[in-house]
Design a protein around this motif. Structure first.
Motif, short mmCIF file in Angstrom:
data_model
loop_
_atom_site.label_atom_id
_atom_site.label_comp_id
_atom_site.label_asym_id
_atom_site.label_seq_id
_atom_site.Cartn_x
_atom_site.Cartn_y
_atom_site.Cartn_z
N TYR A 175 69.31 33.59 17.09
CA TYR A 175 68.96 32.29 17.69
C TYR A 175 70.10 31.32 17.41
O TYR A 175 70.53 31.16 16.26
CB TYR A 175 67.65 31.76 17.11
CG TYR A 175 67.07 30.61 17.91
CD1 TYR A 175 66.09 30.84 18.87
CD2 TYR A 175 67.53 29.31 17.73
CE1 TYR A 175 65.56 29.80 19.63
CE2 TYR A 175 67.01 28.27 18.48
CZ TYR A 175 66.03 28.52 19.43
OH TYR A 175 65.52 27.48 20.19
N PRO A 186 71.12 27.50 17.89
CA PRO A 186 70.75 26.13 18.27
C PRO A 186 71.93 25.37 18.89
O PRO A 186 73.05 25.44 18.40
CB PRO A 186 70.34 25.50 16.93
CG PRO A 186 70.07 26.65 16.01
CD PRO A 186 70.98 27.74 16.45
N SER A 187 71.65 24.67 19.98
CA SER A 187 72.62 23.81 20.67
C SER A 187 73.99 24.49 20.78
O SER A 187 75.02 23.91 20.45
CB SER A 187 72.75 22.46 19.94
OG SER A 187 73.29 21.48 20.80
N GLU A 215 69.40 20.07 25.29
CA GLU A 215 70.22 20.77 24.30
C GLU A 215 70.27 22.25 24.66
O GLU A 215 69.29 22.83 25.13
CB GLU A 215 69.65 20.58 22.90
CG GLU A 215 69.87 19.19 22.34
CD GLU A 215 69.55 19.15 20.85
OE1 GLU A 215 70.41 19.53 20.04
OE2 GLU A 215 68.42 18.78 20.53
N ASP A 245 70.13 25.30 23.33
CA ASP A 245 69.74 26.42 22.47
C ASP A 245 69.85 27.71 23.26
O ASP A 245 69.46 27.77 24.43
CB ASP A 245 68.31 26.25 21.97
CG ASP A 245 68.18 25.19 20.90
OD1 ASP A 245 69.06 24.32 20.81
OD2 ASP A 245 67.18 25.22 20.16
N ARG A 258 61.49 22.54 23.50
CA ARG A 258 62.76 22.97 22.89
C ARG A 258 62.64 22.93 21.37
O ARG A 258 63.00 23.89 20.67
CB ARG A 258 63.89 22.06 23.35
CG ARG A 258 65.22 22.30 22.64
CD ARG A 258 65.84 23.64 23.01
NE ARG A 258 66.31 23.63 24.38
CZ ARG A 258 66.42 24.73 25.13
NH1 ARG A 258 66.10 25.92 24.63
NH2 ARG A 258 66.87 24.67 26.37
N GLN A 259 62.12 21.83 20.84
CA GLN A 259 62.02 21.70 19.40
C GLN A 259 61.03 22.71 18.81
O GLN A 259 61.29 23.31 17.76
CB GLN A 259 61.59 20.28 19.03
CG GLN A 259 61.64 19.97 17.55
CD GLN A 259 63.03 20.12 16.96
OE1 GLN A 259 64.02 19.76 17.60
NE2 GLN A 259 63.12 20.65 15.74
N ARG A 297 62.55 26.19 18.85
CA ARG A 297 63.60 26.26 17.82
C ARG A 297 62.98 26.46 16.44
O ARG A 297 63.45 27.27 15.64
CB ARG A 297 64.44 24.98 17.86
CG ARG A 297 65.58 24.97 16.85
CD ARG A 297 66.28 23.62 16.86
NE ARG A 297 66.99 23.37 18.11
CZ ARG A 297 67.64 22.23 18.37
NH1 ARG A 297 67.65 21.26 17.47
NH2 ARG A 297 68.26 22.08 19.52
N GLU A 298 61.91 25.72 16.16
CA GLU A 298 61.28 25.80 14.84
C GLU A 298 60.57 27.13 14.64
O GLU A 298 60.68 27.76 13.58
CB GLU A 298 60.32 24.64 14.66
CG GLU A 298 61.02 23.28 14.54
CD GLU A 298 60.02 22.14 14.46
OE1 GLU A 298 58.80 22.39 14.52
OE2 GLU A 298 60.48 20.97 14.37
N GLY A 324 63.15 30.34 16.32
CA GLY A 324 64.37 30.27 15.53
C GLY A 324 64.11 30.45 14.06
O GLY A 324 64.86 31.14 13.36
#
Length: 268
Positions: A143, A145-146, A160, A162, A236-237, A240-241, A244
Protein backbone atom coordinates in the motif's frame (compact mmCIF):
# COMPACT_ATOMS: atom_id res chain seq x y z
CA UNK A 1 5.04 -14.10 -29.88
CA UNK A 2 2.28 -16.68 -30.16
CA UNK A 3 -1.21 -15.21 -29.80
CA UNK A 4 -2.59 -12.47 -27.57
CA UNK A 5 -5.53 -14.11 -25.82
CA UNK A 6 -9.08 -14.95 -26.80
CA UNK A 7 -10.47 -11.45 -26.24
CA UNK A 8 -8.28 -9.92 -28.94
CA UNK A 9 -9.68 -12.33 -31.53
CA UNK A 10 -13.24 -12.07 -30.27
CA UNK A 11 -13.31 -8.28 -30.43
CA UNK A 12 -11.44 -7.88 -33.71
CA UNK A 13 -8.69 -5.91 -31.98
CA UNK A 14 -5.14 -6.12 -33.31
CA UNK A 15 -2.12 -5.41 -31.12
CA UNK A 16 1.41 -4.45 -32.07
CA UNK A 17 4.54 -3.04 -30.51
CA UNK A 18 5.20 0.61 -31.34
CA UNK A 19 8.53 2.26 -32.17
CA UNK A 20 8.01 5.06 -34.69
CA UNK A 21 7.70 8.63 -33.46
CA UNK A 22 4.30 9.17 -35.07
CA UNK A 23 2.98 6.05 -33.33
CA UNK A 24 4.19 7.32 -29.95
CA UNK A 25 2.56 10.68 -30.62
CA UNK A 26 -0.69 8.79 -31.21
CA UNK A 27 -0.26 7.02 -27.84
CA UNK A 28 0.31 10.42 -26.20
CA UNK A 29 -2.92 11.82 -27.68
CA UNK A 30 -4.90 8.74 -26.65
CA UNK A 31 -3.71 8.86 -23.03
CA UNK A 32 -4.39 12.60 -22.79
CA UNK A 33 -7.92 11.91 -24.08
CA UNK A 34 -8.51 9.12 -21.55
CA UNK A 35 -7.13 11.01 -18.54
CA UNK A 36 -8.41 14.40 -19.78
CA UNK A 37 -5.13 15.91 -18.66
CA UNK A 38 -4.35 19.60 -18.58
CA UNK A 39 -1.68 20.87 -21.02
CA UNK A 40 1.77 20.05 -19.65
CA UNK A 41 0.36 17.40 -17.30
CA UNK A 42 0.09 14.39 -19.62
CA UNK A 43 0.45 10.90 -18.11
CA UNK A 44 3.68 10.34 -20.08
CA UNK A 45 5.67 12.32 -22.64
CA UNK A 46 6.49 11.37 -26.22
CA UNK A 47 10.17 11.89 -25.47
CA UNK A 48 10.16 9.42 -22.59
CA UNK A 49 8.27 6.83 -24.64
CA UNK A 50 10.81 7.28 -27.43
CA UNK A 51 13.67 6.58 -25.02
CA UNK A 52 11.91 3.59 -23.46
CA UNK A 53 11.13 2.08 -26.84
CA UNK A 54 14.67 2.55 -28.10
CA UNK A 55 16.03 0.86 -24.95
CA UNK A 56 13.95 -2.26 -25.58
CA UNK A 57 11.04 -1.65 -23.24
CA UNK A 58 7.34 -2.36 -23.79
CA UNK A 59 5.06 0.01 -25.75
CA UNK A 60 2.05 -1.51 -27.49
CA UNK A 61 -1.05 -0.17 -29.20
CA UNK A 62 -4.45 -1.82 -29.63
CA UNK A 63 -6.27 -1.07 -32.88
CA UNK A 64 -9.84 -1.56 -34.04
CA UNK A 65 -10.60 -0.91 -37.71
CA UNK A 66 -7.25 0.88 -38.00
CA UNK A 67 -7.97 3.24 -35.10
CA UNK A 68 -5.97 3.16 -31.85
CA UNK A 69 -8.32 2.27 -28.98
CA UNK A 70 -5.78 1.35 -26.30
CA UNK A 71 -2.12 1.51 -25.38
CA UNK A 72 0.26 0.25 -22.73
CA UNK A 73 3.73 1.42 -21.67
CA UNK A 74 6.07 -0.56 -19.41
CA UNK A 75 9.74 -0.82 -18.53
CA UNK A 76 12.08 -3.48 -17.24
CA UNK A 77 12.27 -3.42 -13.46
CA UNK A 78 13.81 -5.05 -10.40
CA UNK A 79 14.56 -7.84 -9.88
CA UNK A 80 16.68 -7.52 -13.00
CA UNK A 81 15.96 -10.12 -15.63
CA UNK A 82 12.69 -11.19 -14.00
CA UNK A 83 10.23 -8.31 -13.92
CA UNK A 84 8.43 -5.75 -16.08
CA UNK A 85 6.73 -2.73 -14.52
CA UNK A 86 3.62 -1.68 -16.43
CA UNK A 87 3.60 2.08 -15.98
CA UNK A 88 0.35 2.97 -17.73
CA UNK A 89 -2.40 1.20 -19.65
CA UNK A 90 -5.51 2.87 -21.02
CA UNK A 91 -8.37 2.10 -23.40
CA UNK A 92 -11.25 4.05 -24.91
CA UNK A 93 -13.37 0.91 -25.28
CA UNK A 94 -14.43 -1.98 -23.07
CA UNK A 95 -15.17 -5.28 -24.81
CA UNK A 96 -11.97 -6.99 -23.71
CA UNK A 97 -9.46 -4.47 -25.07
CA UNK A 98 -7.77 -4.02 -21.68
CA UNK A 99 -7.67 -7.77 -21.13
CA UNK A 100 -6.14 -8.30 -24.58
CA UNK A 101 -3.47 -5.68 -23.86
CA UNK A 102 -2.53 -7.32 -20.55
CA UNK A 103 -2.34 -10.78 -22.12
CA UNK A 104 -0.15 -9.40 -24.92
CA UNK A 105 2.04 -7.86 -22.23
CA UNK A 106 2.18 -11.17 -20.36
CA UNK A 107 3.33 -13.08 -23.44
CA UNK A 108 5.86 -10.35 -24.29
CA UNK A 109 7.35 -10.75 -20.81
CA UNK A 110 7.39 -14.56 -20.96
CA UNK A 111 9.10 -14.46 -24.36
CA UNK A 112 11.94 -12.52 -22.68
CA UNK A 113 12.31 -14.87 -19.72
CA UNK A 114 10.45 -12.63 -17.25
CA UNK A 115 8.11 -14.16 -14.69
CA UNK A 116 6.51 -11.13 -13.00
CA UNK A 117 4.70 -7.94 -14.03
CA UNK A 118 3.91 -5.19 -11.54
CA UNK A 119 1.85 -1.99 -11.74
CA UNK A 120 0.12 0.45 -9.46
CA UNK A 121 -3.60 1.21 -9.37
CA UNK A 122 -6.03 3.17 -7.24
CA UNK A 123 -7.32 0.67 -4.66
CA UNK A 124 -10.63 2.57 -4.36
CA UNK A 125 -11.73 1.87 -7.94
CA UNK A 126 -13.94 -1.23 -7.83
CA UNK A 127 -13.80 -2.15 -11.51
CA UNK A 128 -10.01 -1.93 -11.55
CA UNK A 129 -9.71 -4.07 -8.44
CA UNK A 130 -11.99 -6.72 -9.97
CA UNK A 131 -10.11 -6.62 -13.27
CA UNK A 132 -6.67 -6.89 -11.66
CA UNK A 133 -7.46 -9.53 -9.04
CA UNK A 134 -10.21 -11.63 -10.63
CA UNK A 135 -9.81 -11.24 -14.39
CA UNK A 136 -6.00 -11.32 -14.34
CA UNK A 137 -5.10 -13.03 -11.05
CA UNK A 138 -2.74 -10.35 -9.72
CA UNK A 139 -2.46 -9.46 -6.01
CA UNK A 140 -1.89 -6.16 -4.18
CA UNK A 141 1.43 -6.50 -2.36
CA UNK A 142 2.14 -2.98 -1.03
CA UNK A 143 0.00 0.00 0.00
CA UNK A 144 1.52 3.31 -1.18
CA UNK A 145 -0.07 6.43 0.39
CA UNK A 146 -0.19 9.53 -1.86
CA UNK A 147 2.22 7.84 -4.28
CA UNK A 148 2.06 10.56 -6.97
CA UNK A 149 0.95 13.43 -4.74
CA UNK A 150 -2.29 15.27 -5.53
CA UNK A 151 -3.35 14.64 -9.14
CA UNK A 152 -5.38 17.21 -11.04
CA UNK A 153 -6.61 15.23 -14.06
CA UNK A 154 -10.31 14.56 -14.64
CA UNK A 155 -10.16 10.97 -13.37
CA UNK A 156 -8.43 11.73 -10.05
CA UNK A 157 -10.13 15.13 -9.58
CA UNK A 158 -7.59 16.47 -7.10
CA UNK A 159 -7.76 13.40 -4.83
CA UNK A 160 -4.66 12.12 -3.07
CA UNK A 161 -3.04 9.42 -5.16
CA UNK A 162 -2.97 6.41 -2.83
CA UNK A 163 -1.99 3.35 -4.84
CA UNK A 164 -1.37 -0.32 -4.27
CA UNK A 165 1.38 -2.21 -6.04
CA UNK A 166 -0.15 -5.12 -7.95
CA UNK A 167 2.10 -8.13 -8.51
CA UNK A 168 1.23 -10.56 -11.31
CA UNK A 169 3.08 -13.93 -11.16
CA UNK A 170 2.82 -14.95 -14.80
CA UNK A 171 3.18 -18.72 -14.62
CA UNK A 172 1.20 -19.79 -11.55
CA UNK A 173 -1.82 -22.01 -12.32
CA UNK A 174 -4.58 -19.52 -11.49
CA UNK A 175 -2.99 -16.85 -13.74
CA UNK A 176 -2.68 -19.35 -16.60
CA UNK A 177 -6.35 -20.25 -16.10
CA UNK A 178 -7.35 -16.57 -16.02
CA UNK A 179 -5.48 -15.98 -19.29
CA UNK A 180 -7.64 -18.75 -20.82
CA UNK A 181 -10.82 -17.04 -19.62
CA UNK A 182 -11.46 -18.47 -16.14
CA UNK A 183 -11.43 -15.61 -13.60
CA UNK A 184 -9.80 -16.22 -10.24
CA UNK A 185 -12.27 -16.61 -7.36
CA UNK A 186 -11.39 -17.03 -3.71
CA UNK A 187 -13.52 -18.87 -1.15
CA UNK A 188 -14.71 -16.70 1.73
CA UNK A 189 -15.39 -18.59 4.99
CA UNK A 190 -18.63 -17.99 6.88
CA UNK A 191 -16.71 -16.61 9.87
CA UNK A 192 -15.13 -13.79 7.84
CA UNK A 193 -15.65 -10.31 9.29
CA UNK A 194 -16.13 -6.96 7.56
CA UNK A 195 -13.37 -4.47 8.30
CA UNK A 196 -14.81 -1.65 6.18
CA UNK A 197 -18.44 -1.57 5.08
CA UNK A 198 -20.29 0.50 2.49
CA UNK A 199 -23.17 1.85 4.56
CA UNK A 200 -25.54 3.96 2.47
CA UNK A 201 -22.62 5.14 0.35
CA UNK A 202 -20.33 6.08 3.22
CA UNK A 203 -17.45 4.09 4.77
CA UNK A 204 -18.16 2.44 8.11
CA UNK A 205 -15.19 0.80 9.89
CA UNK A 206 -15.92 -2.62 11.35
CA UNK A 207 -13.97 -5.56 12.78
CA UNK A 208 -10.52 -6.83 11.90
CA UNK A 209 -10.24 -9.58 14.50
CA UNK A 210 -10.62 -12.69 12.33
CA UNK A 211 -8.38 -14.62 9.97
CA UNK A 212 -10.29 -13.31 6.92
CA UNK A 213 -11.43 -9.70 6.66
CA UNK A 214 -13.61 -8.25 3.90
CA UNK A 215 -13.09 -4.63 2.88
CA UNK A 216 -15.87 -3.02 0.84
CA UNK A 217 -15.27 -0.40 -1.84
CA UNK A 218 -17.65 2.38 -2.92
CA UNK A 219 -19.72 1.65 -6.02
CA UNK A 220 -18.21 4.48 -8.09
CA UNK A 221 -15.45 6.54 -6.47
CA UNK A 222 -14.70 8.43 -9.70
CA UNK A 223 -18.21 9.89 -9.88
CA UNK A 224 -18.22 10.48 -6.12
CA UNK A 225 -15.12 12.71 -6.41
CA UNK A 226 -17.18 15.12 -8.51
CA UNK A 227 -20.59 14.82 -6.83
CA UNK A 228 -19.58 14.50 -3.16
CA UNK A 229 -15.87 15.27 -2.62
CA UNK A 230 -16.08 15.08 1.16
CA UNK A 231 -17.44 11.53 1.06
CA UNK A 232 -14.78 10.58 -1.50
CA UNK A 233 -12.12 11.90 0.89
CA UNK A 234 -13.69 9.93 3.74
CA UNK A 235 -13.40 6.74 1.66
CA UNK A 236 -9.76 7.52 0.86
CA UNK A 237 -8.88 8.00 4.51
CA UNK A 238 -10.85 4.96 5.67
CA UNK A 239 -9.27 2.65 3.11
CA UNK A 240 -5.82 4.00 3.91
CA UNK A 241 -6.35 3.30 7.61
CA UNK A 242 -7.99 -0.12 7.28
CA UNK A 243 -6.46 -1.74 4.20
CA UNK A 244 -3.19 0.17 4.43
CA UNK A 245 -2.96 -0.54 8.13
CA UNK A 246 -3.59 -4.26 7.72
CA UNK A 247 -1.06 -4.59 4.89
CA UNK A 248 1.53 -2.70 6.93
CA UNK A 249 1.09 -5.35 9.63
CA UNK A 250 1.72 -8.18 7.18
CA UNK A 251 -1.82 -9.01 6.03
CA UNK A 252 -2.19 -10.33 2.48
CA UNK A 253 -4.91 -9.46 -0.03
CA UNK A 254 -5.86 -12.85 -1.46
CA UNK A 255 -8.76 -12.00 -3.78
CA UNK A 256 -11.72 -9.82 -4.67
CA UNK A 257 -15.20 -10.98 -3.64
CA UNK A 258 -18.43 -10.41 -5.59
CA UNK A 259 -16.96 -7.47 -7.51
CA UNK A 260 -17.13 -5.32 -4.39
CA UNK A 261 -14.77 -6.36 -1.59
CA UNK A 262 -11.11 -7.14 -0.99
CA UNK A 263 -10.50 -10.44 0.78
CA UNK A 264 -7.66 -10.00 3.28
CA UNK A 265 -5.92 -12.77 5.22
CA UNK A 266 -4.33 -11.68 8.50
CA UNK A 267 -0.97 -13.12 9.54
CA UNK A 268 -1.11 -16.03 11.97
Amino acid sequence: MSGVGLDATATGVSLRELHRLEELEEVYRLLVEIWQSEPGNAPISVELMRALSHAGNYITGAYLDGRMVGASVGFLAAPAGRALHSHITGTTLGNGVGFALKQHQRLWALDRGLDTITWTYDPLVRRNAHFNLAKLGAFPTEYLPSFYGVMGDAINAGDESDRVLATWPLTVPHVVAAAAGTPYAVDVPVNAVVGLRDRDGRPAPGRTDAEIVLIDLPADIETLRHTDPSTARAWRQALREVLGGLMARGAQVVGFHRKSSYVVRLPA
